[in-house]
Design an enzyme around this catalytic site. Sequence first.
Site, PDB file in Angstrom:
ATOM      1  N   ARG A  47     -83.454  39.213  41.751  1.00  0.00           N
ATOM      2  CA  ARG A  47     -84.397  38.362  42.025  1.00  0.00           C
ATOM      3  C   ARG A  47     -85.727  39.211  41.522  1.00  0.00           C
ATOM      4  NH1 ARG A  47     -86.975  39.376  46.535  1.00  0.00           N
ATOM      5  NH2 ARG A  47     -84.918  38.945  47.977  1.00  0.00           N
ATOM      6  N   TYR A  99     -97.724  14.848  35.157  1.00  0.00           N
ATOM      7  CA  TYR A  99     -96.224  14.829  35.542  1.00  0.00           C
ATOM      8  C   TYR A  99     -96.079  14.471  36.839  1.00  0.00           C
ATOM      9  CZ  TYR A  99     -91.502  16.089  36.260  1.00  0.00           C
ATOM     10  OH  TYR A  99     -90.132  15.975  36.599  1.00  0.00           O
ATOM     11  N   ASP A 172    -100.596  22.889  30.800  1.00  0.00           N
ATOM     12  CA  ASP A 172     -99.277  22.520  30.647  1.00  0.00           C
ATOM     13  C   ASP A 172     -98.943  22.312  29.400  1.00  0.00           C
ATOM     14  OD1 ASP A 172     -96.442  21.222  30.741  1.00  0.00           O
ATOM     15  OD2 ASP A 172     -96.776  20.527  33.096  1.00  0.00           O
ATOM     16  N   LYS A 197     -87.475  20.912  28.817  1.00  0.00           N
ATOM     17  CA  LYS A 197     -87.790  20.167  27.779  1.00  0.00           C
ATOM     18  C   LYS A 197     -87.451  20.961  26.242  1.00  0.00           C
ATOM     19  CE  LYS A 197     -88.748  18.034  31.445  1.00  0.00           C
ATOM     20  NZ  LYS A 197     -89.939  17.819  31.945  1.00  0.00           N
TER      21      LYS A 197
END
Length: 381
Positions: A47, A99, A172, A197
């Site tokens: 992690r 978004y 973004d 994406k």
Amino acid sequence: MRFDTKAIHGGDQKPDPQTGAVNVPVYLTSTYAQSSPGVTKGYDYSRTANPTRAVLERTIADLEGGVGGLAFSSGLGAFGTFLWSLKSGSRILAGDDLYGGTVRLLEHARRTWGLAPQYVDLRSPEQLERALSESAARVVYFETPTNPLLTVLDIAEISRRAHAAGATVVVDNTFATPYLQRPLELGADVVLHSTTKYLGGHSDIVGGALVFRDQETYEQLKWLQNAAGAVPSPLDCFLVLRGIHTLGARMRAHQAGATAIAQALTNQPQVKRVIYPGLASHPQHEVARRQMSGFGGMVSMELNGGTEEAQKFLSRLKYFYLGESLGGVESLVEAPALMTHQSIPKEDRERRGITDSLLRLSVGIEDPQDLVDDVLGALRG
Ligand SMILES: *Cc1c(COP(=O)(O)O)cnc(C)c1O
């Protein structure tokens, strides 16, 4: 190194010293053996850090020109972790074409921990100045080009004004990718990606990333990445890195298809409007030319008519799959009013220009002529 070289050799990517393998190994391990308590080879738990992820993070940082990068399990995982870094009551000025999941999380943060998002039309310097002068804003957050209207916002101009008022600028960069636009070079402080994406590029993983201009913010978010734990699997990291190797080549192909389609759609009687930053008719074409090195693979179009005409067009397409998401090698089409932006009330949608016959195309890397034939065929019925 130029961009295409950096995508393959940047971020300290090199053959595995033990075996010569040219690709970074997928380190599928949660933990690492220590030679004595606390003595590690730099890794103790996945992690916190994982060698496959570390190469991906360095590579994305290199491509964006940042001091460090962090990978997350999704774009929203990256955004959520960023929000954790803000104090209760922090004012966030956000673009007004975002978004949907970003808005959902901002509104949740408003209700539960008193963050104060305010949506501003960032095309207008006056609106930004007014919002900045009302009371101190901690963050200015926006996408460019936006989704689904492909509005282009001036990163340098917004950053200059935001910095003068003491705010941090977060961009973004999912739609443009660092191949076409590098917000940190234009003045932004943090870049966010949905690597789902274009960076991943093959519609096979969900992932996100943050890249930083200064060491202190990077360290703070690195601490939170471990504390909140929204990290990607080593296999997903490998797949994003593999996607990045061909990012430049794919973006050139996406753009060739998008340009051909935008031009072919222009002046068709069934089409009311074509939105593509590369068209001289795009309202921010000049800003796009200034801050981007190309115009990308997304094209939006509005048909004459309403839902019925849109449905008919969609049902006739052969190569464009009807689906959400974008940025993969295969072409996709979606109807924002019926799909990704359905949760926005119709009145608000229409005011923003998201009509029932607006369609968003994510142009893949199939042969441009086949895609043009497909779209024109579907228009003519
Ligand atoms: C998809 C997307 C997101 C969210 O990313 P996920 O990986 O789906 O969590 C954020 N911003 C933009 C512009 C997107 O397209």
